[in-house]
Design a protein around this motif. Structure first.
Motif, PDB file in Angstrom:
ATOM      1  N   ARG A  29      27.845  49.783  35.668  1.00 57.13           N
ATOM      2  CA  ARG A  29      28.842  50.193  34.666  1.00 57.13           C
ATOM      3  C   ARG A  29      29.428  48.978  33.952  1.00 57.13           C
ATOM      4  O   ARG A  29      29.670  49.015  32.750  1.00 57.13           O
ATOM      5  CB  ARG A  29      29.938  51.028  35.312  1.00 57.13           C
ATOM      6  CG  ARG A  29      29.450  52.395  35.748  1.00 57.13           C
ATOM      7  CD  ARG A  29      30.526  53.134  36.526  1.00 57.13           C
ATOM      8  NE  ARG A  29      29.980  54.291  37.176  1.00 57.13           N
ATOM      9  CZ  ARG A  29      30.189  55.534  36.762  1.00 57.13           C
ATOM     10  NH1 ARG A  29      30.930  55.755  35.717  1.00 57.13           N
ATOM     11  NH2 ARG A  29      29.652  56.532  37.411  1.00 57.13           N
ATOM     12  N   MET A  30      29.640  47.902  34.689  1.00 54.23           N
ATOM     13  CA  MET A  30      30.139  46.674  34.061  1.00 54.23           C
ATOM     14  C   MET A  30      29.099  46.091  33.123  1.00 54.23           C
ATOM     15  O   MET A  30      29.434  45.561  32.069  1.00 54.23           O
ATOM     16  CB  MET A  30      30.536  45.657  35.114  1.00 54.23           C
ATOM     17  CG  MET A  30      31.825  45.987  35.768  1.00 54.23           C
ATOM     18  SD  MET A  30      32.342  44.617  36.764  1.00 54.23           S
ATOM     19  CE  MET A  30      33.653  45.388  37.656  1.00 54.23           C
ATOM     20  N   ARG A  31      27.837  46.183  33.495  1.00 57.80           N
ATOM     21  CA  ARG A  31      26.762  45.721  32.608  1.00 57.80           C
ATOM     22  C   ARG A  31      26.782  46.527  31.316  1.00 57.80           C
ATOM     23  O   ARG A  31      26.629  45.972  30.227  1.00 57.80           O
ATOM     24  CB  ARG A  31      25.408  45.853  33.322  1.00 57.80           C
ATOM     25  CG  ARG A  31      24.196  45.577  32.482  1.00 57.80           C
ATOM     26  CD  ARG A  31      24.073  44.186  31.992  1.00 57.80           C
ATOM     27  NE  ARG A  31      23.876  43.263  33.081  1.00 57.80           N
ATOM     28  CZ  ARG A  31      23.811  41.950  32.908  1.00 57.80           C
ATOM     29  NH1 ARG A  31      23.917  41.440  31.698  1.00 57.80           N
ATOM     30  NH2 ARG A  31      23.647  41.151  33.917  1.00 57.80           N
ATOM     31  N   ALA A  32      27.001  47.831  31.407  1.00 55.37           N
ATOM     32  CA  ALA A  32      27.059  48.678  30.209  1.00 55.37           C
ATOM     33  C   ALA A  32      28.233  48.291  29.319  1.00 55.37           C
ATOM     34  O   ALA A  32      28.102  48.242  28.092  1.00 55.37           O
ATOM     35  CB  ALA A  32      27.152  50.151  30.615  1.00 55.37           C
ATOM     36  N   VAL A  33      29.388  47.995  29.923  1.00 52.36           N
ATOM     37  CA  VAL A  33      30.563  47.570  29.152  1.00 52.36           C
ATOM     38  C   VAL A  33      30.267  46.246  28.455  1.00 52.36           C
ATOM     39  O   VAL A  33      30.584  46.062  27.277  1.00 52.36           O
ATOM     40  CB  VAL A  33      31.814  47.445  30.060  1.00 52.36           C
ATOM     41  CG1 VAL A  33      32.945  46.733  29.344  1.00 52.36           C
ATOM     42  CG2 VAL A  33      32.259  48.813  30.531  1.00 52.36           C
ATOM     43  N   VAL A  92      29.857  37.960  29.443  1.00 50.68           N
ATOM     44  CA  VAL A  92      30.943  38.931  29.655  1.00 50.68           C
ATOM     45  C   VAL A  92      30.779  39.595  31.019  1.00 50.68           C
ATOM     46  O   VAL A  92      31.757  39.778  31.750  1.00 50.68           O
ATOM     47  CB  VAL A  92      30.969  39.985  28.518  1.00 50.68           C
ATOM     48  CG1 VAL A  92      31.912  41.125  28.842  1.00 50.68           C
ATOM     49  CG2 VAL A  92      31.364  39.330  27.202  1.00 50.68           C
ATOM     50  N   TYR A  93      29.558  39.933  31.383  1.00 45.93           N
ATOM     51  CA  TYR A  93      29.292  40.557  32.681  1.00 45.93           C
ATOM     52  C   TYR A  93      29.734  39.643  33.824  1.00 45.93           C
ATOM     53  O   TYR A  93      30.393  40.085  34.771  1.00 45.93           O
ATOM     54  CB  TYR A  93      27.804  40.886  32.804  1.00 45.93           C
ATOM     55  CG  TYR A  93      27.406  41.409  34.157  1.00 45.93           C
ATOM     56  CD1 TYR A  93      27.744  42.710  34.541  1.00 45.93           C
ATOM     57  CD2 TYR A  93      26.708  40.615  35.052  1.00 45.93           C
ATOM     58  CE1 TYR A  93      27.375  43.193  35.786  1.00 45.93           C
ATOM     59  CE2 TYR A  93      26.342  41.090  36.293  1.00 45.93           C
ATOM     60  CZ  TYR A  93      26.677  42.383  36.660  1.00 45.93           C
ATOM     61  OH  TYR A  93      26.324  42.855  37.901  1.00 45.93           O
ATOM     62  N   ARG A  94      29.385  38.360  33.731  1.00 46.01           N
ATOM     63  CA  ARG A  94      29.801  37.410  34.776  1.00 46.01           C
ATOM     64  C   ARG A  94      31.320  37.341  34.890  1.00 46.01           C
ATOM     65  O   ARG A  94      31.878  37.315  35.988  1.00 46.01           O
ATOM     66  CB  ARG A  94      29.226  36.024  34.495  1.00 46.01           C
ATOM     67  CG  ARG A  94      27.753  35.907  34.810  1.00 46.01           C
ATOM     68  CD  ARG A  94      27.274  34.469  34.762  1.00 46.01           C
ATOM     69  NE  ARG A  94      27.506  33.824  33.471  1.00 46.01           N
ATOM     70  CZ  ARG A  94      26.642  33.833  32.457  1.00 46.01           C
ATOM     71  NH1 ARG A  94      25.500  34.474  32.590  1.00 46.01           N
ATOM     72  NH2 ARG A  94      26.916  33.204  31.342  1.00 46.01           N
ATOM     73  N   GLU A  95      32.005  37.332  33.752  1.00 45.24           N
ATOM     74  CA  GLU A  95      33.471  37.276  33.773  1.00 45.24           C
ATOM     75  C   GLU A  95      34.069  38.556  34.350  1.00 45.24           C
ATOM     76  O   GLU A  95      35.047  38.510  35.100  1.00 45.24           O
ATOM     77  CB  GLU A  95      34.023  37.012  32.369  1.00 45.24           C
ATOM     78  CG  GLU A  95      33.740  35.625  31.863  1.00 45.24           C
ATOM     79  CD  GLU A  95      34.297  34.529  32.771  1.00 45.24           C
ATOM     80  OE1 GLU A  95      35.470  34.631  33.196  1.00 45.24           O
ATOM     81  OE2 GLU A  95      33.553  33.579  33.063  1.00 45.24           O
ATOM     82  N   LEU A  96      33.495  39.696  34.008  1.00 49.13           N
ATOM     83  CA  LEU A  96      33.976  40.962  34.569  1.00 49.13           C
ATOM     84  C   LEU A  96      33.809  40.980  36.088  1.00 49.13           C
ATOM     85  O   LEU A  96      34.691  41.446  36.817  1.00 49.13           O
ATOM     86  CB  LEU A  96      33.237  42.149  33.947  1.00 49.13           C
ATOM     87  CG  LEU A  96      33.600  42.503  32.521  1.00 49.13           C
ATOM     88  CD1 LEU A  96      32.654  43.581  31.982  1.00 49.13           C
ATOM     89  CD2 LEU A  96      35.035  42.971  32.421  1.00 49.13           C
TER      90      LEU A  96
END
Length: 105
Positions: A29-33, A92-96
């Motif tokens: 889900r974070m990857r999708a965001v 962005v994914y890494r930061e999330l």
């Protein structure tokens, strides 16, 4: 031509990722965001380029062109992201993931 990138991840983006029992589900889900963020960013950058492109005959000008051009640019952004993007989604994914790890501690 002035190019700006006033796109920031809304605070609600982190809250919109539902917590799940499985970390794999949360990660997907974070990857999708992250990919959605990159898609919006790319669309914004492409929209900055579009006013410089003149439409040629037989289909040129008018409000319909403005409507369809916006939709086309949004699809370009999604297609570029789906094809691998330019690396924004990965960052962005890494930061999330860092934020989520910090929230669990």
């Amino acid at each position: 031509m002035r190019m700006t990138a006033d796109i920031a991840m809304p605070p609600s983006a982190l809250h919109s990722v539902p917590t799940a029992d499985k970390s794999g589900d949360r990660a997907s889900r974070m990857r999708a965001v992250a990919q959605e963020y990159e898609s919006v960013f790319l669309s914004s950058m492409l929209k900055q380029m579009m006013p410089e492109i003149d439409a040629k005959s037989p289909f040129h000008g008018g409000s319909a062109e403005e409507t369809w051009r916006g939709m086309l640019v949004d699809q370009y952004g999604k297609s570029i992201t789906k094809a691998g993007g330019i690396g924004i989604a990965d960052a962005v994914y890494r930061e999330l993931m860092k934020v989520q790890e910090g929230a669990r501690s």
